[in-house]
Design a protein around this motif. Structure first.
Motif, mmCIF file in Angstrom:
data_model
loop_
_atom_site.group_PDB
_atom_site.id
_atom_site.type_symbol
_atom_site.label_atom_id
_atom_site.label_comp_id
_atom_site.label_asym_id
_atom_site.label_seq_id
_atom_site.Cartn_x
_atom_site.Cartn_y
_atom_site.Cartn_z
ATOM 1 N N ILE A 145 -4.494 103.435 -68.849
ATOM 2 C CA ILE A 145 -3.408 102.682 -68.505
ATOM 3 C C ILE A 145 -1.919 104.247 -69.342
ATOM 4 C CG2 ILE A 145 -1.358 101.512 -69.982
ATOM 5 C CD1 ILE A 145 -3.764 100.170 -71.321
ATOM 6 N N VAL A 146 -1.125 104.401 -68.051
ATOM 7 C CA VAL A 146 -0.422 104.839 -68.141
ATOM 8 C C VAL A 146 0.557 105.091 -69.448
ATOM 9 C CG1 VAL A 146 1.899 106.324 -67.351
ATOM 10 C CG2 VAL A 146 -0.325 106.065 -65.860
ATOM 11 N N SER A 147 0.775 103.962 -68.947
ATOM 12 C CA SER A 147 1.827 103.180 -70.589
ATOM 13 C C SER A 147 2.483 101.723 -70.001
ATOM 14 C CB SER A 147 3.641 103.028 -70.193
ATOM 15 O OG SER A 147 4.384 103.227 -68.723
ATOM 16 N N ILE A 148 2.631 100.551 -70.893
ATOM 17 C CA ILE A 148 3.512 99.396 -70.589
ATOM 18 C C ILE A 148 4.018 99.425 -70.991
ATOM 19 C CG2 ILE A 148 2.506 96.898 -72.006
ATOM 20 C CD1 ILE A 148 -0.116 98.155 -72.835
ATOM 21 N N ASN A 149 5.119 98.238 -70.811
ATOM 22 C CA ASN A 149 6.046 97.801 -70.576
ATOM 23 C C ASN A 149 6.496 96.638 -71.413
ATOM 24 O OD1 ASN A 149 7.322 100.041 -69.328
ATOM 25 N ND2 ASN A 149 7.902 99.107 -67.313
ATOM 26 N N ASP A 150 7.242 96.037 -71.143
ATOM 27 C CA ASP A 150 7.178 94.377 -71.944
ATOM 28 C C ASP A 150 5.768 93.770 -71.986
ATOM 29 O OD1 ASP A 150 10.140 93.089 -71.030
ATOM 30 O OD2 ASP A 150 9.663 95.062 -71.956
ATOM 31 N N MET A 151 5.625 93.041 -73.649
ATOM 32 C CA MET A 151 4.864 92.821 -73.773
ATOM 33 C C MET A 151 5.108 90.875 -74.193
ATOM 34 S SD MET A 151 1.778 95.207 -75.293
ATOM 35 C CE MET A 151 0.515 94.457 -74.534
ATOM 36 N N GLY A 152 4.397 89.910 -74.076
ATOM 37 C CA GLY A 152 4.324 88.768 -74.828
ATOM 38 C C GLY A 152 3.473 88.052 -74.779
ATOM 39 N N TRP A 153 3.816 86.621 -74.785
ATOM 40 C CA TRP A 153 3.071 85.791 -75.105
ATOM 41 C C TRP A 153 3.993 84.839 -74.879
ATOM 42 C CZ3 TRP A 153 -2.023 85.069 -77.011
ATOM 43 C CH2 TRP A 153 -2.502 86.815 -77.530
ATOM 44 N N TYR A 154 3.519 83.706 -73.500
ATOM 45 C CA TYR A 154 3.558 82.263 -73.221
ATOM 46 C C TYR A 154 2.726 81.399 -73.890
ATOM 47 C CZ TYR A 154 6.088 85.049 -70.411
ATOM 48 O OH TYR A 154 7.773 86.091 -69.686
ATOM 49 N N ARG A 155 2.897 80.128 -73.170
ATOM 50 C CA ARG A 155 1.908 79.373 -73.890
ATOM 51 C C ARG A 155 2.546 78.014 -72.873
ATOM 52 N NH1 ARG A 155 4.778 77.411 -79.003
ATOM 53 N NH2 ARG A 155 6.861 75.932 -78.645
ATOM 54 N N ARG A 156 1.055 76.830 -72.315
ATOM 55 C CA ARG A 156 1.261 75.579 -71.468
ATOM 56 C C ARG A 156 0.834 74.625 -72.926
ATOM 57 N NH1 ARG A 156 -1.308 76.600 -66.421
ATOM 58 N NH2 ARG A 156 0.767 77.700 -66.019
ATOM 59 N N PRO A 161 -0.177 70.431 -72.911
ATOM 60 C CA PRO A 161 -0.994 69.688 -72.694
ATOM 61 C C PRO A 161 0.578 69.377 -71.669
ATOM 62 C CG PRO A 161 -2.031 70.012 -74.492
ATOM 63 C CD PRO A 161 -0.708 70.506 -74.488
ATOM 64 N N GLY A 162 0.530 69.055 -70.160
ATOM 65 C CA GLY A 162 1.157 67.968 -69.635
ATOM 66 C C GLY A 162 2.464 68.937 -68.962
ATOM 67 N N LYS A 163 2.683 69.870 -69.567
ATOM 68 C CA LYS A 163 3.663 71.339 -69.817
ATOM 69 C C LYS A 163 3.868 71.716 -68.543
ATOM 70 C CE LYS A 163 6.102 69.117 -73.887
ATOM 71 N NZ LYS A 163 6.504 68.868 -75.252
ATOM 72 N N GLN A 164 4.919 72.679 -68.551
ATOM 73 C CA GLN A 164 5.018 73.866 -68.148
ATOM 74 C C GLN A 164 4.697 74.987 -68.929
ATOM 75 O OE1 GLN A 164 8.151 74.241 -65.189
ATOM 76 N NE2 GLN A 164 6.734 73.340 -63.153
ATOM 77 N N ARG A 165 4.018 75.596 -68.372
ATOM 78 C CA ARG A 165 4.467 77.420 -68.828
ATOM 79 C C ARG A 165 5.044 77.920 -69.419
ATOM 80 N NH1 ARG A 165 1.188 82.129 -66.375
ATOM 81 N NH2 ARG A 165 2.597 81.972 -65.088
ATOM 82 N N GLU A 166 5.741 77.938 -71.262
ATOM 83 C CA GLU A 166 6.897 78.757 -71.449
ATOM 84 C C GLU A 166 6.736 79.991 -71.840
ATOM 85 O OE1 GLU A 166 8.509 75.774 -73.272
ATOM 86 O OE2 GLU A 166 6.786 75.460 -74.951
ATOM 87 N N LEU A 167 7.951 81.070 -72.330
ATOM 88 C CA LEU A 167 7.573 81.686 -72.996
ATOM 89 C C LEU A 167 7.894 80.977 -74.389
ATOM 90 C CD1 LEU A 167 10.171 84.652 -72.263
ATOM 91 C CD2 LEU A 167 10.424 83.377 -74.712
ATOM 92 N N VAL A 168 6.922 82.274 -74.758
ATOM 93 C CA VAL A 168 6.829 81.800 -76.464
ATOM 94 C C VAL A 168 8.142 83.593 -77.507
ATOM 95 C CG1 VAL A 168 6.207 81.908 -78.659
ATOM 96 C CG2 VAL A 168 4.593 80.919 -76.684
ATOM 97 N N ALA A 169 7.323 84.444 -76.966
ATOM 98 C CA ALA A 169 8.306 85.510 -77.430
ATOM 99 C C ALA A 169 7.529 87.095 -76.945
ATOM 100 C CB ALA A 169 7.446 85.783 -78.848
ATOM 101 N N THR A 170 8.510 87.549 -76.449
ATOM 102 C CA THR A 170 8.268 89.480 -76.049
ATOM 103 C C THR A 170 8.603 90.393 -76.613
ATOM 104 O OG1 THR A 170 10.188 89.105 -75.125
ATOM 105 C CG2 THR A 170 8.494 88.011 -73.391
ATOM 106 N N ILE A 171 8.090 91.710 -76.389
ATOM 107 C CA ILE A 171 8.642 92.796 -77.126
ATOM 108 C C ILE A 171 9.042 93.939 -75.972
ATOM 109 C CG2 ILE A 171 6.770 93.057 -77.816
ATOM 110 C CD1 ILE A 171 7.441 94.186 -80.408
ATOM 111 N N THR A 172 9.273 94.447 -75.649
ATOM 112 C CA THR A 172 9.489 95.858 -75.036
ATOM 113 C C THR A 172 8.766 96.817 -75.546
ATOM 114 O OG1 THR A 172 12.423 96.925 -76.825
ATOM 115 C CG2 THR A 172 12.278 94.807 -74.249
ATOM 116 N N SER A 173 9.035 97.723 -74.520
ATOM 117 C CA SER A 173 8.117 99.336 -75.460
ATOM 118 C C SER A 173 9.129 99.705 -76.789
ATOM 119 C CB SER A 173 8.342 100.069 -74.548
ATOM 120 O OG SER A 173 9.476 100.618 -73.892
ATOM 121 N N GLY A 174 10.567 99.771 -76.717
ATOM 122 C CA GLY A 174 10.730 100.065 -78.348
ATOM 123 C C GLY A 174 10.954 98.871 -79.178
ATOM 124 N N GLY A 175 10.635 97.981 -78.907
ATOM 125 C CA GLY A 175 9.664 97.322 -80.282
ATOM 126 C C GLY A 175 11.428 95.582 -80.065
#
Length: 119
Positions: free
Chosen positions: A26-37, A39-53
């Motif tokens: 890996i050279v670098s990683i930009n945004d990282m995050g967590w999503y969830r799905r 039962p019976g629903k679409q995937r949604e954002l939970v939280a994200t974090i940038t490389s700067g925090g």
């Protein structure tokens, strides 16, 4: 390329910690995050974090969940407190990874880890 861990069964009001690490040259990683799905629903954002925090949370998890990252380990974590039955879902980690200085960031997803919150 992303390996997640830490899901499980917990009672309402309990806590869990999810972890996810990226592998490879890996050279670098930009945004990282967590999503969830849920039962019976679409995937949604939970939280994200940038490389700067800088962090961003879904309204439903603010003040209960905390996202963090360890850039040295290419990892992102999610600490989940005061869990509710409606938090039950498969949680997926996500990272925008740069594997070469000549390539744009690529979107990678972990395999998903199940979190079940009982009432």
């Amino acid at each position: 390329q992303l390996q997640a861990s830490g899901g499980g069964l917990v009672q309402a009001g309990g806590s869990l910690r999810l972890s996810c690490a990226a592998s490879g040259r890996i050279v670098s990683i930009n945004d990282m995050g967590w999503y969830r799905r849920a039962p019976g629903k679409q995937r949604e954002l939970v939280a994200t974090i940038t490389s700067g925090g800088s962090t961003n949370y879904a309204d439903s998890v603010k003040d209960r969940f905390t996202i963090s990252r360890d850039n040295a380990k290419n990892a992102v974590n999610l600490r989940m407190n005061s869990l509710k039955p409606e938090d039950t879902a498969i949680y997926y980690c996500n990272a925008k990874v740069i594997y070469s200085p000549f390539r744009l960031p690529e979107d990678y997803w972990g395999q998903g880890t199940l979190v079940t919150v009982s009432s």
